[in-house]
Motif scaffolding. Structure first.
Motif, short mmCIF file in Angstrom:
data_model
loop_
_atom_site.label_atom_id
_atom_site.label_comp_id
_atom_site.label_asym_id
_atom_site.label_seq_id
_atom_site.Cartn_x
_atom_site.Cartn_y
_atom_site.Cartn_z
N GLU A 130 41.87 41.48 46.06
CA GLU A 130 41.90 40.13 45.51
C GLU A 130 40.59 39.84 44.81
O GLU A 130 39.51 40.15 45.32
N LYS B 258 42.69 32.85 41.09
CA LYS B 258 42.83 34.01 41.97
C LYS B 258 43.81 35.01 41.36
O LYS B 258 44.87 34.62 40.85
N VAL C 220 45.68 38.74 42.38
CA VAL C 220 45.97 39.79 43.34
C VAL C 220 46.26 41.07 42.55
O VAL C 220 47.17 41.09 41.71
N HIS D 234 52.12 35.63 48.81
CA HIS D 234 51.12 34.83 48.08
C HIS D 234 51.73 33.66 47.32
O HIS D 234 51.01 32.95 46.61
#
Length: 199
Positions: free
Chosen positions: A52, A68, A70, A92
């Motif tokens: 991440e 963010k 991933v 997520h």
């Protein structure tokens, strides 16, 4: 809080496949992780190696006003890639329109990239599996050109061969360009990424 993005590089796990054309997606997410200063781990139930990071105006590894991201490399074989994509989206809470799949593309010459939203699978088992598990093909694709096999070599054999050692540096340069494309796609949208990279 902004919805995170999922960037999945398609490939096959294990050292036997590490330098093959079919693993181009892995090269790209490895470079994204390097830029972000993060390393991969294998969380339980995700069927993938995951890292991440955050992406902002300065690219991967940004702090402050950054979204963010991933990064993932499925630990399943290519034809089961969708299991990892689905598990990560569920965990997520990432919708299909925030998924970017990076994959090798036979119909594009090496040294070229194409960015698109949706479309068919074009015989690519990783895309086929991802579409099946997500129930939609409406995810972004960053297509890393590997070109067509020479002569009468079967495409399946060609993509499972390593890139020649003489191309190693160029392969990494292309991976870097693909990461640039991902950064631009996330930060400025599809049209901006296509205008710059779909040359």
């Amino acid at each position: 809080m902004a919805t995170p993005w999922l960037v999945v590089g398609l490939g096959n796990p294990g050292p036997a496949y590490a330098s093959t054309r079919h693993n181009a997606g892995f090269f790209v997410v490895d470079e994204a992780a390097r830029r972000g200063g993060v390393s991969f781990s294998g969380p339980r139930g995700m069927f993938a190696d995951v890292a991440e990071t955050r992406l902002g105006a300065s690219g991967f590894g940004a702090i402050g006003d950054a979204v963010k991201v991933v990064l993932a490399k499925p630990r399943t074989y290519m034809n089961e890639s969708g299991r990892a994509v689905k598990a990560l989206c569920t965990f997520h809470k990432i919708p299909v329109d925030r998924v970017i799949v990076v994959h090798d593309e036979l119909d594009i010459d090496f040294g070229q990239l194409r960015i698109k939203l949706g479309g068919g699978d074009n015989g690519h088992n990783g895309l086929k599996s991802t579409r099946a598990h997500l129930g939609s093909g409406d995810f972004y694709r960053v297509r890393y050109g590997v070109g067509r096999p020479p002569g009468r070599q079967a495409p399946a054999d060609y993509v499972l061969q390593p890139f020649p050692a003489s191309m190693r540096e160029d392969v990494l340069v292309e991976a870097g360009r693909a990461v640039d494309a991902v950064e631009l796609l996330v930060s400025e949208g599809l049209a901006a990424a296509q205008n710059r990279f779909n040359s």
